[in-house]
Design a protein around this motif. Structure first.
Motif, PDB file in Angstrom:
ATOM      1  N   ARG A   6      20.740 -31.639  38.052  1.00 41.37           N
ATOM      2  CA  ARG A   6      21.181 -30.714  38.974  1.00 41.37           C
ATOM      3  C   ARG A   6      22.487 -30.691  39.485  1.00 41.37           C
ATOM      4  NH1 ARG A   6      18.126 -26.986  36.914  1.00 41.37           N
ATOM      5  NH2 ARG A   6      15.907 -26.706  37.151  1.00 41.37           N
ATOM      6  N   GLY A   7      23.374 -31.866  40.032  1.00 37.70           N
ATOM      7  CA  GLY A   7      24.966 -31.519  40.332  1.00 37.70           C
ATOM      8  C   GLY A   7      25.994 -31.435  39.226  1.00 37.70           C
ATOM      9  N   ILE A   8      25.415 -31.390  37.955  1.00 40.07           N
ATOM     10  CA  ILE A   8      26.313 -30.906  36.774  1.00 40.07           C
ATOM     11  C   ILE A   8      26.193 -29.940  35.790  1.00 40.07           C
ATOM     12  CG2 ILE A   8      26.753 -31.793  34.672  1.00 40.07           C
ATOM     13  CD1 ILE A   8      25.823 -34.867  35.405  1.00 40.07           C
ATOM     14  N   ALA A   9      26.741 -28.766  36.717  1.00 38.70           N
ATOM     15  CA  ALA A   9      26.895 -27.655  35.741  1.00 38.70           C
ATOM     16  C   ALA A   9      26.604 -27.142  34.326  1.00 38.70           C
ATOM     17  CB  ALA A   9      28.478 -26.612  36.317  1.00 38.70           C
ATOM     18  N   ALA A  10      26.902 -27.798  33.651  1.00 39.44           N
ATOM     19  CA  ALA A  10      27.456 -27.408  32.252  1.00 39.44           C
ATOM     20  C   ALA A  10      25.860 -28.038  31.510  1.00 39.44           C
ATOM     21  CB  ALA A  10      28.182 -28.379  31.591  1.00 39.44           C
ATOM     22  N   ARG A  12      22.919 -28.388  33.261  1.00 38.78           N
ATOM     23  CA  ARG A  12      21.493 -27.791  34.264  1.00 38.78           C
ATOM     24  C   ARG A  12      21.391 -25.960  33.768  1.00 38.78           C
ATOM     25  NH1 ARG A  12      24.573 -27.018  38.936  1.00 38.78           N
ATOM     26  NH2 ARG A  12      25.817 -25.237  38.917  1.00 38.78           N
ATOM     27  N   GLU A  13      21.813 -25.844  32.519  1.00 40.47           N
ATOM     28  CA  GLU A  13      22.471 -24.255  32.127  1.00 40.47           C
ATOM     29  C   GLU A  13      20.853 -24.830  31.261  1.00 40.47           C
ATOM     30  OE1 GLU A  13      21.968 -20.703  31.431  1.00 40.47           O
ATOM     31  OE2 GLU A  13      23.820 -21.566  33.286  1.00 40.47           O
ATOM     32  N   PRO A  14      19.803 -23.486  31.612  1.00 36.15           N
ATOM     33  CA  PRO A  14      18.648 -23.689  30.671  1.00 36.15           C
ATOM     34  C   PRO A  14      18.813 -23.969  28.795  1.00 36.15           C
ATOM     35  CG  PRO A  14      18.015 -22.318  31.978  1.00 36.15           C
ATOM     36  CD  PRO A  14      19.551 -22.954  32.493  1.00 36.15           C
ATOM     37  N   LEU A  15      19.854 -23.060  28.242  1.00 38.29           N
ATOM     38  CA  LEU A  15      20.281 -23.016  26.962  1.00 38.29           C
ATOM     39  C   LEU A  15      20.811 -24.082  26.325  1.00 38.29           C
ATOM     40  CD1 LEU A  15      21.909 -19.598  27.330  1.00 38.29           C
ATOM     41  CD2 LEU A  15      19.516 -20.177  26.300  1.00 38.29           C
ATOM     42  N   THR A  16      21.102 -24.770  27.772  1.00 38.91           N
ATOM     43  CA  THR A  16      21.558 -26.608  26.707  1.00 38.91           C
ATOM     44  C   THR A  16      20.359 -26.995  25.925  1.00 38.91           C
ATOM     45  OG1 THR A  16      23.509 -26.843  28.950  1.00 38.91           O
ATOM     46  CG2 THR A  16      22.643 -28.699  27.403  1.00 38.91           C
ATOM     47  N   VAL A  17      19.538 -27.265  26.212  1.00 40.24           N
ATOM     48  CA  VAL A  17      18.267 -27.963  25.492  1.00 40.24           C
ATOM     49  C   VAL A  17      17.940 -27.118  24.271  1.00 40.24           C
ATOM     50  CG1 VAL A  17      15.661 -28.074  25.902  1.00 40.24           C
ATOM     51  CG2 VAL A  17      17.477 -28.208  28.155  1.00 40.24           C
ATOM     52  N   ALA A  18      18.104 -25.845  24.258  1.00 40.54           N
ATOM     53  CA  ALA A  18      17.805 -24.756  23.282  1.00 40.54           C
ATOM     54  C   ALA A  18      18.746 -25.370  21.724  1.00 40.54           C
ATOM     55  CB  ALA A  18      18.062 -23.643  23.041  1.00 40.54           C
ATOM     56  N   LEU A  19      20.480 -25.610  22.686  1.00 40.99           N
ATOM     57  CA  LEU A  19      21.643 -26.034  22.179  1.00 40.99           C
ATOM     58  C   LEU A  19      21.539 -27.038  21.938  1.00 40.99           C
ATOM     59  CD1 LEU A  19      24.214 -25.391  20.859  1.00 40.99           C
ATOM     60  CD2 LEU A  19      25.225 -27.065  23.253  1.00 40.99           C
ATOM     61  N   LEU A  20      21.370 -27.945  21.723  1.00 40.78           N
ATOM     62  CA  LEU A  20      20.235 -29.268  21.534  1.00 40.78           C
ATOM     63  C   LEU A  20      19.559 -29.682  20.634  1.00 40.78           C
ATOM     64  CD1 LEU A  20      21.246 -31.574  25.245  1.00 40.78           C
ATOM     65  CD2 LEU A  20      22.662 -31.596  23.271  1.00 40.78           C
ATOM     66  N   ILE A  21      18.653 -29.026  21.181  1.00 36.16           N
ATOM     67  CA  ILE A  21      17.282 -28.838  20.008  1.00 36.16           C
ATOM     68  C   ILE A  21      17.476 -28.356  18.854  1.00 36.16           C
ATOM     69  CG2 ILE A  21      15.099 -27.834  18.985  1.00 36.16           C
ATOM     70  CD1 ILE A  21      14.519 -28.519  22.313  1.00 36.16           C
ATOM     71  N   THR A 130      30.530 -34.492  23.062  1.00 37.19           N
ATOM     72  CA  THR A 130      31.529 -33.818  24.241  1.00 37.19           C
ATOM     73  C   THR A 130      31.014 -33.342  25.539  1.00 37.19           C
ATOM     74  OG1 THR A 130      33.530 -33.212  22.549  1.00 37.19           O
ATOM     75  CG2 THR A 130      33.288 -32.269  25.029  1.00 37.19           C
ATOM     76  N   LEU A 131      29.701 -32.913  25.844  1.00 34.68           N
ATOM     77  CA  LEU A 131      28.501 -32.383  26.221  1.00 34.68           C
ATOM     78  C   LEU A 131      28.184 -33.651  27.703  1.00 34.68           C
ATOM     79  CD1 LEU A 131      27.587 -29.658  27.032  1.00 34.68           C
ATOM     80  CD2 LEU A 131      25.645 -30.809  25.588  1.00 34.68           C
ATOM     81  N   THR A 133      30.068 -36.512  27.642  1.00 29.83           N
ATOM     82  CA  THR A 133      31.560 -37.140  28.194  1.00 29.83           C
ATOM     83  C   THR A 133      32.690 -36.811  28.616  1.00 29.83           C
ATOM     84  OG1 THR A 133      32.591 -37.451  26.694  1.00 29.83           O
ATOM     85  CG2 THR A 133      30.912 -39.336  27.181  1.00 29.83           C
ATOM     86  N   ARG A 134      32.641 -35.768  28.685  1.00 28.57           N
ATOM     87  CA  ARG A 134      33.815 -34.801  28.441  1.00 28.57           C
ATOM     88  C   ARG A 134      33.553 -33.356  29.545  1.00 28.57           C
ATOM     89  NH1 ARG A 134      35.786 -38.852  27.482  1.00 28.57           N
ATOM     90  NH2 ARG A 134      36.810 -39.023  25.502  1.00 28.57           N
ATOM     91  N   ALA A 135      32.181 -32.974  29.609  1.00 27.87           N
ATOM     92  CA  ALA A 135      31.774 -31.474  30.139  1.00 27.87           C
ATOM     93  C   ALA A 135      30.880 -32.227  31.677  1.00 27.87           C
ATOM     94  CB  ALA A 135      31.337 -30.611  29.590  1.00 27.87           C
ATOM     95  N   GLY A 136      30.713 -32.896  31.373  1.00 22.73           N
ATOM     96  CA  GLY A 136      29.954 -33.919  32.523  1.00 22.73           C
ATOM     97  C   GLY A 136      30.399 -33.898  34.120  1.00 22.73           C
ATOM     98  N   TYR A 137      31.169 -33.164  34.599  1.00 27.35           N
ATOM     99  CA  TYR A 137      31.629 -32.909  35.900  1.00 27.35           C
ATOM    100  C   TYR A 137      30.996 -32.516  36.762  1.00 27.35           C
ATOM    101  CZ  TYR A 137      36.447 -33.285  33.687  1.00 27.35           C
ATOM    102  OH  TYR A 137      37.066 -33.512  33.071  1.00 27.35           O
ATOM    103  N   ASN A 138      30.632 -33.257  38.047  1.00 31.90           N
ATOM    104  CA  ASN A 138      30.099 -33.134  39.306  1.00 31.90           C
ATOM    105  C   ASN A 138      30.385 -31.977  39.553  1.00 31.90           C
ATOM    106  OD1 ASN A 138      27.924 -33.465  41.067  1.00 31.90           O
ATOM    107  ND2 ASN A 138      27.907 -35.445  41.212  1.00 31.90           N
ATOM    108  N   GLN A 139      29.557 -31.653  40.164  1.00 34.83           N
ATOM    109  CA  GLN A 139      29.878 -30.391  40.790  1.00 34.83           C
ATOM    110  C   GLN A 139      30.302 -30.336  42.385  1.00 34.83           C
ATOM    111  OE1 GLN A 139      26.663 -27.214  40.448  1.00 34.83           O
ATOM    112  NE2 GLN A 139      27.917 -25.588  41.526  1.00 34.83           N
ATOM    113  N   GLY A 140      29.629 -31.074  42.720  1.00 34.59           N
ATOM    114  CA  GLY A 140      29.454 -31.603  44.185  1.00 34.59           C
ATOM    115  C   GLY A 140      28.443 -31.221  45.319  1.00 34.59           C
TER     116      GLY A 140
END
Length: 156
Positions: A6-10, A12-21, A130-131, A133-140
């Motif tokens: 949940r701390g990583i905004a990219a 936690r989006e529900p569409l991320t799972v659909a994109l990966l599938i 990229t998703l 390693t590069r987009a895994g920024y913690n929101q804080g």
């Protein structure tokens, strides 16, 4: 696993799972076309299915990009945009053109389909890399109240 972070905004989006599938299905089809010279099971119907899977992965990326908007960090957005361009051009458009050119090319169609598979497989793998390693920024996080342990004593 990504959905639970949940701390990583990219992620936690529900569409991320659909994109990966979606990209995983397209990568599986790309592997099929990469190995097609050895098993010889290609055909127009399977090429059309591969094209539909490629377009579905690109559509999923567009929906994820629109849904995350400005909620992700600027560096994560830049990395996802680069990977997105790679997926759209090198992993979707070019393989579709190669498949279309290969439908009427006879013997060369096997090489064109294998090249389309390589490009789609590489672009999908790059997007996932990229998703993670590069987009895994913690929101804080923010604490509204700081807990105090024990009783405060005043020397007086």
């Amino acid at each position: 696993m990504l959905q639970a972070a949940r701390g990583i905004a990219a992620w936690r989006e529900p569409l991320t799972v659909a994109l990966l599938i979606g990209t995983s299905l397209a990568e599986g089809a790309a592997l099929f076309w990469l190995l097609q010279p050895w098993h010889g099971q290609g055909g127009t119907g399977r090429a059309l299915l591969f094209g539909v899977l490629l377009l579905g992965g690109a559509r999923g990326l567009g929906r994820l990009s629109a849904a995350t908007g400005r909620r992700v960090a600027a560096r994560a957005r830049a990395a996802l945009d680069r990977a997105g361009r790679m997926l759209l051009v090198g992993g979707t458009a070019v393989p579709l053109v190669l498949l279309a050119a290969g439908l009427g090319a006879g013997v060369a169609s096997t090489a064109l389909a294998a090249l389309a598979g390589v490009l789609a497989l590489a672009a999908g793998a790059y997007l996932k890399f990229t998703l993670i390693t590069r987009a895994g920024y913690n929101q804080g996080f923010a604490l509204k109240e700081v807990p105090v342990r024990g009783a405060r004593r005043f020397a007086g």
